[in-house]
Write a protein that holds these residues in place. Structure first.
Motif, PDB file in Angstrom:
ATOM      1  N   LEU A 132       5.217   2.263   4.665  1.00 41.99           N
ATOM      2  CA  LEU A 132       4.519   3.276   3.879  1.00 41.99           C
ATOM      3  C   LEU A 132       4.821   3.089   2.399  1.00 41.99           C
ATOM      4  CD1 LEU A 132       2.782   5.805   3.873  1.00 41.99           C
ATOM      5  CD2 LEU A 132       4.861   7.167   4.052  1.00 41.99           C
ATOM      6  N   ILE A 133       6.118   2.911   2.110  1.00 48.74           N
ATOM      7  CA  ILE A 133       6.497   2.721   0.709  1.00 48.74           C
ATOM      8  C   ILE A 133       5.778   1.514   0.124  1.00 48.74           C
ATOM      9  CG2 ILE A 133       8.420   2.091  -0.791  1.00 48.74           C
ATOM     10  CD1 ILE A 133      10.219   3.729   1.162  1.00 48.74           C
ATOM     11  N   VAL A 134       5.794   0.441   0.903  1.00 47.18           N
ATOM     12  CA  VAL A 134       5.175  -0.788   0.407  1.00 47.18           C
ATOM     13  C   VAL A 134       3.687  -0.598   0.188  1.00 47.18           C
ATOM     14  CG1 VAL A 134       4.625  -3.166   1.005  1.00 47.18           C
ATOM     15  CG2 VAL A 134       6.917  -2.268   1.436  1.00 47.18           C
ATOM     16  N   SER A 135       3.040   0.006   1.163  1.00 51.94           N
ATOM     17  CA  SER A 135       1.582   0.108   1.030  1.00 51.94           C
ATOM     18  C   SER A 135       1.200   1.051  -0.102  1.00 51.94           C
ATOM     19  CB  SER A 135       0.950   0.527   2.360  1.00 51.94           C
ATOM     20  OG  SER A 135       1.545   1.712   2.814  1.00 51.94           O
ATOM     21  N   VAL A 136       1.982   2.102  -0.263  1.00 53.15           N
ATOM     22  CA  VAL A 136       1.698   2.994  -1.392  1.00 53.15           C
ATOM     23  C   VAL A 136       1.917   2.267  -2.701  1.00 53.15           C
ATOM     24  CG1 VAL A 136       2.500   5.057  -2.601  1.00 53.15           C
ATOM     25  CG2 VAL A 136       2.156   5.117  -0.122  1.00 53.15           C
ATOM     26  N   LEU A 137       2.978   1.506  -2.740  1.00 51.50           N
ATOM     27  CA  LEU A 137       3.237   0.714  -3.946  1.00 51.50           C
ATOM     28  C   LEU A 137       2.076  -0.239  -4.214  1.00 51.50           C
ATOM     29  CD1 LEU A 137       5.756   0.917  -5.662  1.00 51.50           C
ATOM     30  CD2 LEU A 137       6.658  -1.118  -4.529  1.00 51.50           C
ATOM     31  N   THR A 138       1.609  -0.874  -3.150  1.00 51.46           N
ATOM     32  CA  THR A 138       0.477  -1.794  -3.276  1.00 51.46           C
ATOM     33  C   THR A 138      -0.747  -1.079  -3.829  1.00 51.46           C
ATOM     34  OG1 THR A 138       1.347  -2.781  -1.271  1.00 51.46           O
ATOM     35  CG2 THR A 138      -0.787  -3.558  -2.026  1.00 51.46           C
ATOM     36  N   ALA A 139      -0.974   0.107  -3.271  1.00 52.78           N
ATOM     37  CA  ALA A 139      -2.113   0.880  -3.746  1.00 52.78           C
ATOM     38  C   ALA A 139      -1.964   1.223  -5.207  1.00 52.78           C
ATOM     39  CB  ALA A 139      -2.263   2.145  -2.907  1.00 52.78           C
ATOM     40  N   ALA A 140      -0.731   1.565  -5.591  1.00 54.77           N
ATOM     41  CA  ALA A 140      -0.481   1.894  -6.989  1.00 54.77           C
ATOM     42  C   ALA A 140      -0.766   0.681  -7.869  1.00 54.77           C
ATOM     43  CB  ALA A 140       0.963   2.352  -7.158  1.00 54.77           C
TER      44      ALA A 140
ATOM     45  N   ILE B  99      -3.470   4.867   3.062  1.00 53.90           N
ATOM     46  CA  ILE B  99      -3.838   6.120   3.724  1.00 53.90           C
ATOM     47  C   ILE B  99      -3.639   5.993   5.233  1.00 53.90           C
ATOM     48  CG2 ILE B  99      -5.781   7.615   4.276  1.00 53.90           C
ATOM     49  CD1 ILE B  99      -6.799   7.020   1.411  1.00 53.90           C
ATOM     50  N   ILE B 100      -4.054   4.839   5.754  1.00 55.12           N
ATOM     51  CA  ILE B 100      -3.885   4.656   7.194  1.00 55.12           C
ATOM     52  C   ILE B 100      -2.400   4.646   7.560  1.00 55.12           C
ATOM     53  CG2 ILE B 100      -4.278   3.047   9.091  1.00 55.12           C
ATOM     54  CD1 ILE B 100      -6.881   2.273   7.638  1.00 55.12           C
ATOM     55  N   MET B 101      -1.606   4.142   6.657  1.00 51.08           N
ATOM     56  CA  MET B 101      -0.169   4.094   6.940  1.00 51.08           C
ATOM     57  C   MET B 101       0.430   5.491   7.040  1.00 51.08           C
ATOM     58  SD  MET B 101       2.136   2.268   7.908  1.00 51.08           S
ATOM     59  CE  MET B 101       1.172   0.778   7.863  1.00 51.08           C
TER      60      MET B 101
END
Lengths: 567, 88, 495, 500
Positions: D42-50, D99-101
């Protein structure tokens, strides 16, 4: 708008609406009082009075009083009053109300000065009057009422169409002389004609009136057709086409009346015949002939009401007005008998009755105008009137062989109403000037010349002698319980099959449309499902080989197309 | 004639042959007088036909007879049972 | 409030009501109070807007510029004002009636019912005010969707079938025809904004215009032009209040309202009239008028008969639009109001009869008049108004449409109007007449439970009896107040 | 770039965009605990999104960013090239991933065996890496590498489904995906021989001077068909329904929202940035072919969807149809068409993700996604199903939802081109959508609840929030089109500007 300028018709309508909320006594006071108030109001209104109301771009003329409108207004209110007395014995909220609105609409129409108002009142008479038929509360009456209503509303919408066409053509909404010619004028003419029971358009009268209630028929006989007569006199005076139409109307109903068993239906035929006289007068269009038509309408309303009242009284007491079931009632209902005879003499036009002094004007009009054949046929029709109304009605109801009815005399209120009407018939017969004074044109000549008295009496007396001869010789047709076909056969019998076939075809077509639609959809659904459903070529999961195959196909296709394009 | 309802079986005035005959003769006499009176006043005929002697008498009589017989004939053509329209 | 504010807030009033109603799901009295209050508030707001409108206010608001071309905008013009007035006025009456009906009939799912009703009203209001085709289209679809749950309310297989037909026909026609028509209009005119005199004026002519008119006429399926009318009889599976308001007023009127608006503001009356491309529509509408009446005669189910009657009566408005003259457009506008008042009365009565006597078939209603005189009296008045008899409102609508027919040189359309009126007489009037004037056959004088109908039904179920009486009275009032409506409508035909 | 404090980091954003999830995946692989792995992912994907958001903002403000990897300047080294199109796709993919994460934890706990959960998240991040890589790289071969990365991990993600047929579906997907990738790499190979370059921009510049000869046509052919396989263009769509249907819910959602979109991106990249619109659409009858295929997809796949009994399959076939809308927009090769295609990429990602997430919630609650089992589930899971309904309306193209905006632009593009008949095709396809969406909604909202549905209830908040958020976004982007349409329009202008 001052108080005096109110259309008495509106007064009646308002009272009619109020009446349906009141208890019996209040209602009766209203039914009796309002026509009287209306009469006073009308008399107090100065000739030439005019009230206009601008609405949606037109000027509605709510009140227009002149020589032609006045006598019709007077007689309609009198008829309403007579009817009110005649109906006092019954406690029927609906009929009390309907009669007042009906009469009010007729008065309103007579006093209206524009065609838009005329249309409104025209339809109002149709709608309010139908309840008088429905109030019989029988299947027959219901069916007759529906047919009646279709005719009446048909007349109304035709009138509307005519009015609009006429308006577009002339830019005028005024209810005044219209020259026959354009489509609009013909539509108006025909609309009036339906309500006036023109030949072949007449049958609603004989169909519906005998099915109405006892009191309802009296009211029906007074207003609707006479309103049409007024409309003709107003718009088509001097229109020569009315003369042959009128003559046909005077003559042909008499044959039907002879063999009709239902005495109220006989009177309905007689009504038709009388309208013919009026139309001839209007068609001739001279001052005297118009006077004849108007006065005839005036007198006619009284004696026709009287006759319908007497038959109503008979129906009320015996439960039937079939000639074949009646007879000998003079013993039980002597006063009714006398009043009926007075009415019969009046309609036949014996001297000293109202019929004589009014019909005379029309005949004189025909004489002056030199219409020989018209005149001759009118004379012939007069003999016919003598036959069906003058002799048949009183003879079969009150004399003839005893029908076995042992009943009481008519209720007092009926007797009073009939008495007043009978009195009026004789009063007008003796003092014709009272009626002549309210006619549109001045009447200079007294109807009572020796010649006219003698000749008319001769005519009528020898008609009676003919009757005597025939009946003593056993040649007079017996009264037989029967239905006699008329133009309504076309729509009640032929029409029924026709409609039946039509409805069948319509149903068939409709089912075809719906079914075809459904079948098409079903077929489409099936087809799509076959190919795209879970088991179809498109919808099922393809094996991997098939997928790979398609990939190859695509490569090949792209390449080929690409290379081909390059060439 | 009284207001009381007559008793059954007792024939009324108009049901006695004698009375009916009386009425009939009175009528005939009245007709005769009328016919005679034709010659006692000055005629102002509008149409030639009125000049025929006893025109109105004849016309009235014949018209009546014609109407009745025409009606009888008409019956043959248009008369149906009373419940003609009520049948289905 | 300024007219602009009013204009943008009015559709939000029922929407807000829809949001609040679910919170009172467990307290029916409070819930119904919310409905009534919302209806009342809406009515007051419309009145306030009306007064400003009559004073000359013509507010415009753009709520949202979706794209540079598309915007959700409201603009007040006479037709919309009239439509909003009609719908909001009748909503109040209908709300009272709904309460009586839903409770009298012990319907399930009453909360969603009231919610969807409010949403439908919101869509109707927004539709009435739409300033461009895009806005119109959006709320047209919203109206369809929000009424679907109402139509399928009973959830029986039959109701689901009817509702499916309803949805597919309406959405299908709008997608396949209405939507392309809008695009084509944009392609031709370069704008979608409703404009006095028509945006297509001078932009196109000939057959394209005829085709475009066809796309609109059939694409706006809510107008029920044959053969796109099937949804209306199918939708009669809905509870009667729905049939009454939505299928006498909001939904079908939305259809013809859209057509009128399209003719007036997209084609332009004069443009359409001069092009002669409306000719075919005159005949299509005439055919519908007559054919639907004939089909109505064959129906024994009262609501079905009324539905076909509606199809027929709506085509008067389409006819009026196709005739494209000042008088006919006025007549069409009048018919929106007049038919609404008349037909809602009839539907109310049909529902009242159902609640009180559980009768749906006309042949079972003979003799019921004595038990429920007010109901049938109201029915009679409504029927007379539909037929077009004075002194009832319907007369004026026919008057003006007939006038328009003559003005546009189609006098034979008068024949259609005459025949239609007579057919109306034949299929509408027997219902009250038989109820009042014929005796109840022995078997039929008993209700569903096999017991004779008790007296005092109308007093017990007054909530379903008073509304039709009110709307019947409205029919009379409209006759005498026609001047006001005409004054309201006049600006659309004055250039 | 701006001279903000994060200057250094900001400069390396393109690299970070790929590197962050890649490293995240590696670390994730080392975690044993599923929940921990989820937290990390989750952290990674949010970071990616950011990161993608920052990139998007940066590109919008400052134009295309070119980032040479490993110190070699392009065209010789691998270039990460972020233009507006890339940024747009990156934005979609990474946000979908994030979001899916958020949603994934409960669903994965339910559908994946405890031991495999960390592995699952690892694959997820790896797949994300691949997809982002395709979108960000400026190098044709590098794109192939990322394609393989994403595909291989995707096969794993699918195969992890509990249903035994998941394995078969995954295998089918693997074969088709491999064929597609092979075709792609063949195309790239031909291009390399032709131009001697692997850099898209470089290739484009070299192609400008060349005539369209057979090798170039062959290259286009292989590239197009290869990518068509990946994006499931009719009739190469057949792997998709099964893959969608039997994969775990999270996989399906992720796949539906991102994988096909990235493939479409690649197609646009090849067509417009590499060969150029003139070559592809004016010399070759690409338009005709693509229009035919798109129309077949829009009608055919929609029709198939109507008859499916598995909700996920309905939605899967719907995806095939929706891809048809996008390729139709591309085929028109005009400004409005591309705009509509791009808008629809975005909108479809929104609504399809929302729909599949909602279906996943249903699966969580009742363990079935058969249509019949969903009877009357609406009132039991009101929030989820309301969101489902909203997204469903969008799928139809109801005005006021995002779906309408894309369809409107597509219709406008068709009219712009003067092809009136296609308007009716679009309308007809929407009408069929009414049927298949209506069928779902009717079962869900208007039927009496069945035995399974009786027990259902709304899912936990972590699942509910993404569903509701996405469905609200569906409405939001139906009303506010500034972001989508403006950006899409800019991209379209850029792509049609031809090869610079």
């Amino acid at each position: 708008m001052t108080a005096i300028d109110v259309n008495p018709g509106l007064l009646m309508i308002a009272a009619g609406l109020l009446a349906c909320l009141l208890p019996r006594v209040g209602r009766q006071l209203l039914t009796l009082g309002t026509p009287v108030a209306g009469l006073l109001l009308l008399i107090a209104t100065p000739m030439g009075a005019l009230t206009t109301l601008p609405i949606f771009g037109y000027d509605l003329t709510l009140l227009r009083l002149d020589g032609l409108a006045f006598p019709f207004g007077i007689i309609f209110l009198i008829a309403a009053f007579l009817n009110a007395i005649f109906a006092l014995h019954q406690d029927d909220r609906l009929q009390d109300s309907a009669v007042m609105i009906y009469g009010g609409a007729a008065v309103g129409a007579v006093l209206a000065g524009d065609l838009a108002s005329l249309f409104i009142y025209w339809e109002l008479t149709a709608v309010s009057s139908v309840f008088l038929i429905l109030a019989s509360r029988t299947e027959r009456a219901y069916s007759a009422a529906m047919r009646y209503l279709v005719w009446q509303i048909g007349s109304g919408v035709l009138l509307l169409a005519g009015i609009l066409l006429h308006y577009q053509e002339t830019g005028s909404m005024a209810f005044t002389t219209i020259t026959l010619g354009s489509v609009g004028s013909w539509a108006i003419f025909l609309a009036f004609g339906i309500k006036c029971a023109f030949p072949l358009l007449h049958n609603w009268v004989q169909d519906a009136y005998p099915e109405a209630t006892i009191t309802g028929t009296v009211a029906l006989s007074a207003f609707t057709t006479k309103l049409a007569v007024y409309a003709f006199a107003r718009s088509f005076a001097g229109e020569e086409l009315l003369i042959p139409i009128g003559v046909v109307m005077t003559c042909f109903p008499v044959f039907f009346a002879v063999i009709e068993n239902d005495l109220r239906r006989v009177l309905a035929f007689s009504l038709n015949n009388q309208l013919g006289f009026m139309l001839v007068g209007i068609g001739i269009g001279s001052e005297i002939a118009i006077n004849g038509a108007v006065s005839h309408a005036f007198a006619h309303i009284i004696y026709k009401s009287l006759l319908f009242m007497s038959m109503g009284a008979v129906l009320y007491r015996t439960g039937t007005v079939k000639a074949s079931e009646l007879g000998g009632l003079y013993k039980s209902m002597p006063l009714t008998t006398i009043f009926c005879i007075i009415g019969a003499l009046s309609i036949a036009g014996f001297p000293l009755t109202s019929g004589f002094v009014t019909k005379n004007l029309t005949l004189t009009g025909a004489e002056y105008a030199g219409y020989f054949w018209i005149w001759l046929l009118l004379i012939f029709a007069s003999a016919g009137v003598m036959e069906h109304s003058g002799i048949k009605i009183p003879f079969f109801a009150f004399f003839s062989h005893d029908g076995g009815h042992r009943v009481k005399e008519a209720p007092v209120n009926m007797l009073i109403a009939m008495g007043i009407a009978a009195g009026a018939c004789i009063f007008i017969g003796i003092f014709p000037q009272t009626l002549y004074s309210i006619l549109p044109y001045e009447v200079t000549k007294s109807p009572y010349s020796v010649q006219s008295v003698v000749t008319k009496t001769q005519l009528l007396t020898f008609s009676i002698i003919a009757f005597g001869v025939l009946i003593r010789a056993g040649l007079y047709p017996k009264e037989i319980p029967s239905t006699n076909l008329n133009t309504d056969w076309l729509y009640r019998h032929v029409g029924r099959y026709f409609v039946g076939v039509l409805a069948y075809m319509a149903r068939w077509a409709w089912a075809g449309v719906c079914g075809g639609w459904r079948a098409t959809l079903g077929a489409a659904h099936g087809l799509i499902r076959r190919h795209y459903g879970p088991d179809g070529a498109m919808g099922s999961a393809w094996p991997t080989g098939q997928m790979a195959f398609w990939a190859t196909v695509m490569i090949a296709a792209y390449s080929l197309i690409g290379f081909w394009y390059l060439l | 004639m009284s207001d009381k309802t007559p008793k059954d079986g007792e024939p009324g005035w108009f049901e006695r042959k004698r009375n009916i005959d009386k009425v009939w003769y009175v009528l005939l006499v009245f007709g005769a007088i009328l016919t005679a009176s034709e010659f006692l006043y000055e005629h102002h005929p509008h149409f030639a036909i009125e000049e025929i002697p006893v025109f109105y008498e004849i016309f009235g009589f014949l018209a009546f007879v014609f109407i009745v017989f025409a009606g009888k004939a008409l019956r043959k053509l248009i008369m149906r049972d009373e419940d003609y329209y009520d049948r289905d | 409030m300024s007219p602009e504010q009013l204009l943008s807030y009015i559709p939000l009033i029922p929407a807000a009501g829809a949001l609040v109603i679910p919170f009172f799901a467990s307290r029916p009295n409070a819930r119904e109070t919310v409905t009534l209050a919302t209806a009342g508030l809406l009515f007051l707001a419309i009145l306030s807007l009306l007064s400003q409108f009559m004073a000359g206010a013509r507010p415009e608001v753009t709520l949202w510029q979706v794209t540079p071309i598309l915007s959700i905008s409201f603009r007040l013009e006479p037709l919309g004002m009239l439509f909003a007035c009609v719908a909001s006025t009748l909503w109040i009456v209908n709300s009272v009636y709904s309460i009586g009906y839903m409770r009298g009939h012990d319907e399930p799912r009453q909360t969603p019912f009231y919610v969807c009703f409010a949403v439908a009203l919101a869509a109707t209001m927004a539709l009435a005010f739409a300033a461009n085709l895009f806005t119109m289209f959006i709320f047209y679809e919203l109206l369809t969707l929000s009424t679907f749950p109402l139509v399928s309310h009973s959830r029986t297989p039959e109701a689901m079938r009817g509702a499916r037909v309803y949805l597919i026909m309406l959405v299908g026609s709008s997608l396949l025809l209405f939507f392309p028509a809008i695009l084509l209009t944009y392609g031709l005119a370069g704008t979608l904004e409703f404009t006095q005199g028509g945006i297509l004026a001078g932009k196109t002519e000939g057959a394209v215009m005829g085709i475009l008119l066809g796309l609109y006429a059939f694409g706006i399926g809510k107008a029920g032009l044959m053969p796109g009318h099937f949804w209306l009889p199918a939708a009669m599976v809905a509870p009667t209040p729905v049939s009454a308001l939505l299928h006498a007023v909001a939904v079908v009127k939305a259809g013809v309202f859209c057509i009128l608006k399209v003719v007036v503001y997209v084609f332009g009356i004069d443009t359409l009239h001069q092009s002669g491309q409306g000719e075919w529509l005159i005949y299509a509408a005439s055919f519908t008028i007559i054919a639907a009446s004939l089909v109505a005669m064959m129906q024994d189910n009262l609501k079905k008969r009324l539905a076909y009657s509606t199809v027929s009566q709506l085509s008067y408005i389409i006819l009026a639009a196709a005739l494209a003259t000042s008088a006919s457009i006025l007549g069409g506008g009048l018919q929106i109001a007049m038919h609404a008042a008349g037909k809602i009365t009839l539907f109310f009565c049909a529902g009242a009869i159902y609640v009180m006597a559980h009768k749906t078939e006309i042949s079972d209603m003979t003799g019921l008049g004595r038990k429920m005189p007010w109901t049938f009296a109201a029915f009679l008045v409504g029927a007379l108004s539909i037929i077009g008899l004075p002194p009832l409102g319907g007369a004026w609508a026919k008057w003006w449409i007939a006038m328009g027919a003559i003005d546009s040189g189609h006098a034979m359309i008068l024949g259609v109007l005459i025949v239609s009126s007579l057919l109306n007489v034949v299929y509408l009037l027997p219902i009250p007449f038989k109820a009042f004037f014929l005796p109840a056959p022995r078997l039929q004088s008993v209700g569903a439970a096999g017991v004779e109908l008790p007296d005092g039904l109308e007093r017990k179920y007054w909530m379903v009896v008073v509304p039709p009486c009110l709307t019947a009275a409205l029919c009379v009032v409209l006759f005498f107040q026609v001047d006001r409506i005409l004054a309201l409508l006049a600006p659309i035909v004055s250039q | 770039m701006s001279a903000a404090p994060g200057f250094e980091l900001g400069h390396h954003l393109p690299a970070l965009q790929v590197v962050v999830p890649l490293i995240g995946a590696v670390i994730c692989a080392m975690l044993r605990n599923g929940t921990l792995a989820w937290g990390w992912a989750l952290i990674v994907s949010v970071l990616t999104a950011a990161i993608s958001t920052m990139l998007f903002v940066a590109v919008q403000a400052g134009g295309t960013i070119s980032y040479g990897l490993g110190g070699w300047a392009p065209p010789y080294g691998i270039e990460y090239r972020v233009d507006l199109l890339s940024a747009f796709i990156l934005l979609i993919v990474s946000w979908a991933g994030a979001i899916i994460m958020v949603y994934a934890r409960q669903s994965v706990m339910h559908e994946i065996d405890a031991g495999k959960r960390a592995w699952y998240y690892c694959m997820y991040l790896l797949c994300l890496t691949g997809l982002l890589g395709i979108a960000i790289t400026g190098d044709a071969f590098n794109a192939f590498v990322f394609m393989e990365v994403s595909s291989l991990s995707m096969y794993t993600l699918i195969a992890m489904g509990k249903n035994r047929r998941a394995l078969l579906s995954s295998y089918q997907y693997l074969i088709m995906g491999t064929i597609g990738a092979t075709f792609y790499v063949i195309g790239v190979g031909i291009l390399f021989t032709l131009t001697g370059s692997l850099n898209f921009v470089d290739i484009a510049e070299r192609l400008v001077t060349m005539q369209m000869e057979r090798p170039a046509i062959a290259a286009i052919t292989f590239l197009t068909v290869g990518i068509s396989l990946k994006l499931a263009l009719f009739p190469l769509h057949s792997w998709l329904p099964n893959a969608y249907a039997y994969a775990p819910s999270v996989t399906t959602s992720f796949l539906a929202g991102t994988a096909t979109k990235v493939a479409i991106y690649l197609l646009m990249r090849i067509f417009f940035s590499t060969f150029g619109e003139a070559k592809v659409f004016e010399i070759l009858p690409t338009t005709t072919i693509l229009v035919l295929l798109s129309v077949s997809a829009m009608i055919g796949a929609s029709l198939v969807a109507v008859f499916q009994d598995d909700v996920k399959r309905v939605l899967a076939y719907s995806s095939v149809a929706q891809v048809g809308y996008i390729t139709l927009g591309i085929a028109l090769a005009n400004d409005l068409g591309l705009t509509s295609a791009l808008v629809h990429i975005f909108n479809h990602a929104l609504m399809k993700t929302a729909l599949f997430l909602a279906v996943g919630a249903v699966f969580l609650r009742i363990g079935s996604v058969r249509l019949h089992d969903l009877d009357g589930i609406g009132p039991k899971m009101p929030v989820t199903m309301a969101a489902f309904a909203l997204a469903g309306f969008a799928l139809i193209g109801t005005p006021g939802t995002a779906g309408f905006v894309s369809k409107y632009y597509l219709a406008a593009a068709v009219i712009d081109k003067g092809w009136w008949g296609l308007v009716f095709v679009i309308a007809a396809s929407s009408l069929i959508a009414v049927f298949y969406v209506g069928r779902l909604l009717e079962a869900i909202w208007f039927r009496a609840p069945g035995a399974l549905a009786q027990k259902a209830s709304d899912p936990p908040l972590s699942m509910l929030l993404p569903i509701v958020g996405l469905s609200l976004a569906v409405i939001w982007f139906g009303v506010d089109t500034r972001l989508t349409v403006d950006v899409a329009h800019n991209i379209a202008t850029m792509l049609l500007g031809g090869v610079k």
